[in-house]
Scaffold this motif. Structure first.
Motif, PDB file in Angstrom:
ATOM      1  N   VAL A  34       3.959   1.465  -7.775  1.00 41.71           N
ATOM      2  CA  VAL A  34       3.281   0.450  -8.569  1.00 41.71           C
ATOM      3  C   VAL A  34       1.835   0.866  -8.415  1.00 41.71           C
ATOM      4  N   LYS A  35       1.007   0.198  -9.365  1.00 44.93           N
ATOM      5  CA  LYS A  35      -0.379   0.536  -9.394  1.00 44.93           C
ATOM      6  C   LYS A  35      -1.172   0.097  -8.286  1.00 44.93           C
ATOM      7  N   ASN A  36      -1.043  -1.080  -7.841  1.00 43.08           N
ATOM      8  CA  ASN A  36      -1.868  -1.730  -6.709  1.00 43.08           C
ATOM      9  C   ASN A  36      -1.104  -3.004  -6.151  1.00 43.08           C
ATOM     10  N   ARG A  37      -1.867  -3.507  -4.977  1.00 42.10           N
ATOM     11  CA  ARG A  37      -1.147  -4.674  -4.270  1.00 42.10           C
ATOM     12  C   ARG A  37      -0.595  -5.589  -5.351  1.00 42.10           C
ATOM     13  N   GLY A  79     -14.202 -24.342   2.834  1.00 46.64           N
ATOM     14  CA  GLY A  79     -14.038 -23.662   1.759  1.00 46.64           C
ATOM     15  C   GLY A  79     -14.205 -22.318   2.325  1.00 46.64           C
ATOM     16  N   SER A  80     -13.283 -21.269   1.914  1.00 45.64           N
ATOM     17  CA  SER A  80     -13.648 -19.853   2.544  1.00 45.64           C
ATOM     18  C   SER A  80     -13.096 -18.863   1.393  1.00 45.64           C
ATOM     19  N   SER A  81     -13.411 -17.516   1.778  1.00 46.03           N
ATOM     20  CA  SER A  81     -13.121 -16.476   0.793  1.00 46.03           C
ATOM     21  C   SER A  81     -11.745 -16.000   1.284  1.00 46.03           C
ATOM     22  N   ASP A  82     -11.093 -15.942   2.283  1.00 49.65           N
ATOM     23  CA  ASP A  82      -9.924 -15.235   2.672  1.00 49.65           C
ATOM     24  C   ASP A  82     -10.173 -13.854   2.276  1.00 49.65           C
ATOM     25  N   TYR A  83     -11.454 -13.252   2.606  1.00 51.60           N
ATOM     26  CA  TYR A  83     -11.725 -11.888   2.207  1.00 51.60           C
ATOM     27  C   TYR A  83     -10.685 -10.767   2.976  1.00 51.60           C
ATOM     28  N   HIS A  84     -10.456  -9.812   2.160  1.00 53.18           N
ATOM     29  CA  HIS A  84      -9.212  -8.676   2.692  1.00 53.18           C
ATOM     30  C   HIS A  84      -9.785  -7.382   2.277  1.00 53.18           C
ATOM     31  N   GLY A  85     -11.284  -7.223   2.301  1.00 56.48           N
ATOM     32  CA  GLY A  85     -11.883  -5.859   1.897  1.00 56.48           C
ATOM     33  C   GLY A  85     -11.592  -5.479   0.423  1.00 56.48           C
ATOM     34  N   THR A  86     -10.915  -4.413   0.353  1.00 55.13           N
ATOM     35  CA  THR A  86     -10.453  -3.822  -1.039  1.00 55.13           C
ATOM     36  C   THR A  86      -9.060  -4.276  -1.144  1.00 55.13           C
ATOM     37  N   GLY A  87      -8.464  -4.911  -0.438  1.00 55.29           N
ATOM     38  CA  GLY A  87      -7.089  -5.192  -0.456  1.00 55.29           C
ATOM     39  C   GLY A  87      -6.784  -6.277  -1.394  1.00 55.29           C
ATOM     40  N   ASP A 131       0.901  -1.151   0.107  1.00 58.47           N
ATOM     41  CA  ASP A 131      -0.090  -0.069   0.014  1.00 58.47           C
ATOM     42  C   ASP A 131       0.827   1.258   0.108  1.00 58.47           C
ATOM     43  N   ALA A 132       2.096   1.440   0.769  1.00 62.91           N
ATOM     44  CA  ALA A 132       3.036   2.255   0.799  1.00 62.91           C
ATOM     45  C   ALA A 132       3.427   2.582  -0.633  1.00 62.91           C
ATOM     46  N   LEU A 133       3.797   1.353  -1.474  1.00 62.30           N
ATOM     47  CA  LEU A 133       4.331   1.804  -2.879  1.00 62.30           C
ATOM     48  C   LEU A 133       3.396   2.245  -3.771  1.00 62.30           C
ATOM     49  N   VAL A 134       2.151   1.702  -3.480  1.00 62.96           N
ATOM     50  CA  VAL A 134       1.068   2.438  -4.399  1.00 62.96           C
ATOM     51  C   VAL A 134       0.864   3.970  -3.929  1.00 62.96           C
ATOM     52  N   ALA A 135       0.889   4.089  -2.825  1.00 61.66           N
ATOM     53  CA  ALA A 135       0.779   5.624  -2.157  1.00 61.66           C
ATOM     54  C   ALA A 135       1.868   6.576  -3.035  1.00 61.66           C
ATOM     55  N   LYS A 136       3.070   5.850  -3.104  1.00 66.37           N
ATOM     56  CA  LYS A 136       4.236   6.776  -3.622  1.00 66.37           C
ATOM     57  C   LYS A 136       3.954   6.548  -5.124  1.00 66.37           C
ATOM     58  N   LYS A 137       3.043   5.777  -5.885  1.00 71.87           N
ATOM     59  CA  LYS A 137       3.080   5.718  -7.127  1.00 71.87           C
ATOM     60  C   LYS A 137       4.104   4.722  -7.592  1.00 71.87           C
ATOM     61  N   PHE A 140       3.218  -7.199  -5.331  1.00 68.62           N
ATOM     62  CA  PHE A 140       3.589  -8.443  -5.063  1.00 68.62           C
ATOM     63  C   PHE A 140       4.154  -9.218  -6.429  1.00 68.62           C
ATOM     64  N   SER A 141       3.668  -8.935  -7.192  1.00 70.87           N
ATOM     65  CA  SER A 141       4.095  -9.765  -8.481  1.00 70.87           C
ATOM     66  C   SER A 141       5.434  -9.155  -8.972  1.00 70.87           C
ATOM     67  N   ASP A 142       5.734  -7.804  -8.706  1.00 71.90           N
ATOM     68  CA  ASP A 142       7.100  -7.059  -9.323  1.00 71.90           C
ATOM     69  C   ASP A 142       8.009  -7.209  -8.100  1.00 71.90           C
ATOM     70  N   LEU A 143       7.766  -7.207  -6.902  1.00 72.89           N
ATOM     71  CA  LEU A 143       8.636  -6.732  -6.000  1.00 72.89           C
ATOM     72  C   LEU A 143       8.478  -7.693  -4.710  1.00 72.89           C
ATOM     73  N   LEU A 144       7.351  -8.119  -4.064  1.00 69.13           N
ATOM     74  CA  LEU A 144       7.372  -8.551  -2.798  1.00 69.13           C
ATOM     75  C   LEU A 144       6.791 -10.077  -2.529  1.00 69.13           C
ATOM     76  N   HIS A 145       6.733 -10.813  -3.861  1.00 69.90           N
ATOM     77  CA  HIS A 145       6.353 -12.345  -3.558  1.00 69.90           C
ATOM     78  C   HIS A 145       7.518 -12.886  -2.811  1.00 69.90           C
ATOM     79  N   ASN A 146       7.110 -14.300  -2.762  1.00 67.89           N
ATOM     80  CA  ASN A 146       7.951 -15.111  -1.407  1.00 67.89           C
ATOM     81  C   ASN A 146       9.466 -15.495  -2.418  1.00 67.89           C
ATOM     82  N   ASN A 147       9.360 -15.438  -3.686  1.00 65.99           N
ATOM     83  CA  ASN A 147      10.534 -15.910  -4.546  1.00 65.99           C
ATOM     84  C   ASN A 147      11.480 -14.446  -4.865  1.00 65.99           C
ATOM     85  N   SER A 148      10.888 -13.556  -4.329  1.00 65.04           N
ATOM     86  CA  SER A 148      11.573 -12.247  -4.753  1.00 65.04           C
ATOM     87  C   SER A 148      13.018 -11.988  -4.142  1.00 65.04           C
TER      88      SER A 148
END
Ligand code: AMP
Ligand code: ZN
Ligand code: FE
Ligand code: FE
Length: 281
Positions: free
Chosen positions: A145-148, A243-251, A137-143, A152-160
């Motif tokens: 990246v575009k979104n969460r 089975g479940s949603s793993d809902y995170h709001g708008t995240g 979210d901080a990276l989004v706020a600073k423009k 994750f896909s560009d910078l924060l994923h587990n294999n990065s």
């Protein structure tokens, strides 16, 4: 509809526990699990928001890690919040997430990305468990990246190369603690291979021996092949499938109730807790 795995802004969701309960009611959820990462701090507000028509299953999604570094999420439901050892492990995990975040930030800075701990903490609700989504979210706020998702896909994923893990108990230890505290233990999205390395099929023998009650099968991050294999494991060890949603709001895109647990399976699961702990208005 029974949805046992959701997040509020007491971890990396975006709705307050009160908003979450209200939205769950509006979405037709009759049994709601509140499972913030490594914390129970959202429980009181969720309880105070209850109204007739919805049952609340208090829990936490406990971060665990195998000895060979595979990240595993365990849903602990209906446990005694006063169990000291479990509370201690959750506290240690939350504390360790702060130094871990500083290390990830240092790696991003070394790669020329301008982000600070203050930027990240600005994205966090008071008392919430700190996680990579807040950094996203901080990276989004600073423009940057575009979104969460892009963070994750560009910078924060587990294999990065920027990834750093934090202290977590082993999955067996987490399960034993949940059981010792009278609750039930369900492995969340165990084969969500999009996120990084996952458990081996063989490891379920030890997890079942530690007291595992169930496996989350219906989850948007698991494909049909992964679900099929998990159904075989559920059969083999006589576990309960959820089975479940793993809902995170708008995240995240996940919508409340997009996957659910059958009333039969929920009844079997609930009966394995050492006390009736479902909360009603
Ligand atoms: P952490 O607990 O700090 O390791 O962060 C892991 C959390 O990040 C997960 O529990 C998810 O809520 C979230 N997450 C993981 N992958 C993604 C993704 N691709 N997009 C958005 N959120 C994600
Ligand atoms: Zn999360
Ligand atoms: Fe998870
Ligand atoms: Fe989750």
């Amino acid at each position: 509809m029974i949805d046992l795995h959701t997040h509020s802004n007491i971890s990396d969701g975006t709705d307050s526990p009160r908003e979450l309960v209200n939205k769950a009611l509006a979405a037709g959820i009759t049994v709601l699990g509140l499972t913030d990462h490594d914390t129970i701090a959202g429980w009181p507000e969720a309880i105070s928001a209850l109204r007739p028509g919805i049952d609340l299953v208090l829990g936490a999604e406990i971060s665990a890690q195998t000895s060979d570094g595979v990240s595993v999420h365990i849903l602990g439901l209906l446990f005694d919040p006063d169990h000291q050892e479990l509370a201690q492990v959750l506290l240690q995990t939350r504390d360790n997430r702060v130094g871990r975040m500083e290390k990830i930030i240092a790696r991003l800075n070394a790669a020329g990305i301008d982000i600070t701990m203050e930027d990240v903490l600005n994205q966090l609700s008071e008392g919430a468990t700190l996680g990579r989504p807040h950094l996203a979210d901080a990276l989004v706020a600073k423009k940057i990246v575009k979104n969460r998702e892009e963070a994750f896909s560009d910078l924060l994923h587990n294999n990065s190369k920027h990834y750093v893990s934090h202290y977590s108990p082993s999955p067996e230890r987490a399960i034993e603690l949940i059981k010792a505290a009278g609750g039930v233990a369900v492995i969340a999205h165990p084969f969500a291979s999009l996120r990084g390395r996952v458990l081996s099929v063989e490891s379920f023998t030890g997890l079942a021996a530690a007291g595992l009650d169930g496996i989350e099968i219906e989850h948007r991050d698991q494909n049909e092949g992964e679900r099929g294999l998990l159904r075989e494991i559920v059969q083999a060890f006589d576990l309960i499938q959820t089975g479940s949603s793993d809902y995170h709001g708008t995240g995240k895109l996940n919508q409340l109730g997009e996957f659910t647990t059958s009333p039969d399976n929920w009844e079997r699961l609930e009966s394995r807790a050492n006390q009736r702990r479902v909360v009603r208005a």
